[in-house]
Scaffold this motif. Structure first.
Motif, PDB file in Angstrom:
ATOM      1  N   UNK A 152      23.987   5.306  48.329  1.00 15.26           N
ATOM      2  CA  UNK A 152      24.409   6.519  49.036  1.00 15.26           C
ATOM      3  C   UNK A 152      25.575   7.197  48.337  1.00 15.26           C
ATOM      4  N   UNK A 153      26.245   6.464  47.472  1.00 14.30           N
ATOM      5  CA  UNK A 153      27.389   6.990  46.740  1.00 14.30           C
ATOM      6  C   UNK A 153      27.924   5.932  45.806  1.00 14.30           C
ATOM      7  N   UNK A 154      28.949   6.254  44.999  1.00 17.47           N
ATOM      8  CA  UNK A 154      29.472   5.284  44.040  1.00 17.47           C
ATOM      9  C   UNK A 154      30.186   4.108  44.691  1.00 17.47           C
ATOM     10  N   UNK A 155      30.683   4.299  45.914  1.00 15.05           N
ATOM     11  CA  UNK A 155      31.316   3.224  46.667  1.00 15.05           C
ATOM     12  C   UNK A 155      31.263   3.580  48.144  1.00 15.05           C
ATOM     13  N   UNK A 156      31.707   2.656  48.978  1.00 14.40           N
ATOM     14  CA  UNK A 156      31.573   2.828  50.426  1.00 14.40           C
ATOM     15  C   UNK A 156      32.385   3.991  50.973  1.00 14.40           C
ATOM     16  N   UNK A 157      33.397   4.435  50.251  1.00 20.15           N
ATOM     17  CA  UNK A 157      34.244   5.527  50.731  1.00 20.15           C
ATOM     18  C   UNK A 157      33.822   6.885  50.183  1.00 20.15           C
ATOM     19  N   UNK A 158      32.860   6.895  49.292  1.00 16.48           N
ATOM     20  CA  UNK A 158      32.411   8.149  48.679  1.00 16.48           C
ATOM     21  C   UNK A 158      30.887   8.182  48.693  1.00 16.48           C
ATOM     22  N   UNK A 159      30.341   8.642  49.807  1.00 22.86           N
ATOM     23  CA  UNK A 159      28.895   8.655  49.986  1.00 22.86           C
ATOM     24  C   UNK A 159      28.424  10.029  50.443  1.00 22.86           C
ATOM     25  N   UNK A 160      27.250  10.417  49.959  1.00 19.93           N
ATOM     26  CA  UNK A 160      26.640  11.683  50.380  1.00 19.93           C
ATOM     27  C   UNK A 160      25.262  11.486  50.972  1.00 19.93           C
ATOM     28  N   UNK A 161      24.610  10.371  50.660  1.00 22.80           N
ATOM     29  CA  UNK A 161      23.218  10.168  51.040  1.00 22.80           C
ATOM     30  C   UNK A 161      23.050   9.346  52.301  1.00 22.80           C
ATOM     31  N   UNK A 162      22.366   9.900  53.289  1.00 20.34           N
ATOM     32  CA  UNK A 162      22.002   9.158  54.491  1.00 20.34           C
ATOM     33  C   UNK A 162      20.610   8.579  54.283  1.00 20.34           C
ATOM     34  N   UNK A 163      20.442   7.259  54.329  1.00 20.82           N
ATOM     35  CA  UNK A 163      19.122   6.671  54.080  1.00 20.82           C
ATOM     36  C   UNK A 163      18.091   7.143  55.096  1.00 20.82           C
TER      37      UNK A 163
END
Length: 459
Positions: A152-163
């Motif tokens: 969803x993103x490069x790490x848990x604090x930087x995500x853009x994708x909702x599965x």
């Protein structure tokens, strides 16, 4: 800030403009924007229309229309808003839509993208980052199967994708053919699986079915074998497409058709749908690199009740045990993510849509009609309880590995796909020569490294 985002996105899209069928997930653009809806109450969408871009599904066109109608009715009831669904039939269609959105600063509010292109989408800076408030709006991070969040993103604090949908890769095998040949189950090594395929190849039936002309699957073999050998395709800022591991894996992959003759010669021109149809017709004993969605085809054919799924081997060709640096990879984290465009003025409405399509009931409905596994944990548990044949696929998903999270991944994936595309005339003939393969991988390596260097410089 808006101009920086737009320039970055245009640059990435320009680099990807040569993508043909391989880039089905590359997406959007835009500037910052906000929704007028409040965060603590139901979204008021009266008089609004949410623009949603999804991939067309020619194989299940009627089911897609029914799903769209069901979602539209539910969102209308919840928010008062309408939905305008747009579909793309190819990567070129999608790229045209994206490029138009880059120039105009407007377009779909929500995009459905392939998981492997989420890194490229993230690198544009053009999609809403999911902070705790936005996660709450889409239903909460805890509702999802943990493994599905891995890209969803490069790490848990930087995500853009909702599965949204999960499609782990497995193999399917004809249980009747295995029983007749005295084979209890698929082998745990690729060499063992090949030996079984040779035993099962006879009288017009082939051991393996796979589509060398498919736009999405061939590069996954290179990724799988590279990891299994212990030489991943990307190590930090370095590409490894010309490594001995990749060459050895591709030799095995091409060899199934020309050298080992366990694949129908026509497969040089097959897509995955052709391979699935061949397996469903009882003309092959195994279908490699397939997903749960293929069950809709299998269950509408004579092999219904006469096939099973299994996790693919993680011990690479030529090896009897895992190499010391092996990264056993049953499957990539595969499926679809949903992203919200930064330029959207309907972000809260978009979040309500995402929350709806990832709810337990709608995830179960989607699985029943399209075969893809739920990313909603409660729905996944319900599906597993109802259908034990899916256990190997769920296991593959739980142990799947993420492709490298770099904005260069789209180009790397394309470079590997191009190797197979260019090899097809030789596959349809006497086979792929060693010198040609080495040269093709060297070119792929050059393209991949250039893309990695650009991605690193753009940070």
């Amino acid at each position: 800030m808006r101009s920086n985002v737009k320039k970055s996105t245009i640059r990435l899209l320009g680099a990807a403009a040569v993508i043909s069928v391989a880039a089905l997930g590359l997406t959007a653009c835009g500037s910052s924007g906000s929704s007028s809806s409040s965060t603590g109450s139901a979204v008021d969408g009266k008089g609004k229309t949410l623009d949603v871009l999804v991939g067309a599904n020619a194989q299940h066109a009627d089911a897609l229309r029914a799903w769209q109608a069901k979602i539209a009715a539910a969102l209308k009831k919840q928010t008062g808003a309408d939905i305008k669904f747009e579909t793309f039939a190819s990567a070129n269609d999608e790229l045209t839509k994206i490029q138009t959105s880059v120039v105009s600063g407007q377009g779909p509010d929500v995009y459905t993208i392939g998981t492997t292109f989420t890194p490229t989408a993230y690198s544009t800076g053009a999609f809403v980052k999911l902070d705790s408030a936005m996660w709450d709006k889409v239903g909460g991070k805890s509702r999802f199967v943990p493994a599905s969040l891995g890209i969803s993103g490069p790490d848990a604090k930087n995500q853009i994708g909702v599965p949204f949908a999960s499609r782990p890769y497995v193999l399917a095998y004809n249980t009747d053919m295995f029983k007749a040949a005295g084979i209890s189950k698929p082998a745990s090594t690729w060499d063992g699986l090949l030996a079984q395929a040779k035993k099962l190849t006879a009288n017009g039936v082939y051991g393996f079915a796979t589509g060398y002309a498919d736009g999405y699957t061939p590069w996954k073999y290179a990724w799988t074998f590279a990891n299994d050998y212990g030489t991943p395709l990307v190590s930090g800022k370095k590409a490894n497409l010309d490594s001995p591991a990749v060459k050895k894996g591709m030799e095995a992959y091409f060899g199934w058709l020309n050298k080992d003759k366990v694949v129908n010669p026509a497969a040089a021109g097959w897509k995955d749908t052709d391979a699935a149809a061949n397996f469903a017709a009882g003309k092959s004993a195994m279908m490699l690199m397939t997903t749960a969605s293929a069950a809709t085809t299998f269950n509408a054919s004579p092999i219904k009740g006469h096939y099973a799924f299994a996790v693919m081997p993680t011990i690479p060709p030529g090896e009897s045990s895992a190499p010391s640096k092996s990264i056993p990879s049953t499957s990539i984290i595969s499926g679809d993510n949903v992203v919200i465009a930064s330029y959207s003025k309907n972000q809260d409405l978009a979040a309500a849509y995402v929350k709806l399509i990832t709810s337990e009931d709608f995830q179960v409905y989607y699985h029943q009609n399209f075969g893809d596994l739920p990313t909603n944990a409660a729905a996944a548990s319900k599906i597993e309880s109802a259908d034990k044949t899916l256990a190997p696929i769920l296991d593959a998903g739980a142990h799947s590995k993420s492709t490298p999270f770099t904005g260069a991944w789209g180009d790397i994936q394309l470079a590997l796909t191009n190797v197979v595309v260019q090899a097809r005339p030789q596959l349809a003939g006497s086979g792929v020569s060693d010198s040609w393969l080495q040269s093709a991988l060297a070119k792929a390596q050059q393209d991949a490294q250039s893309s990695l260097d650009r991605a690193s410089a753009g940070k």
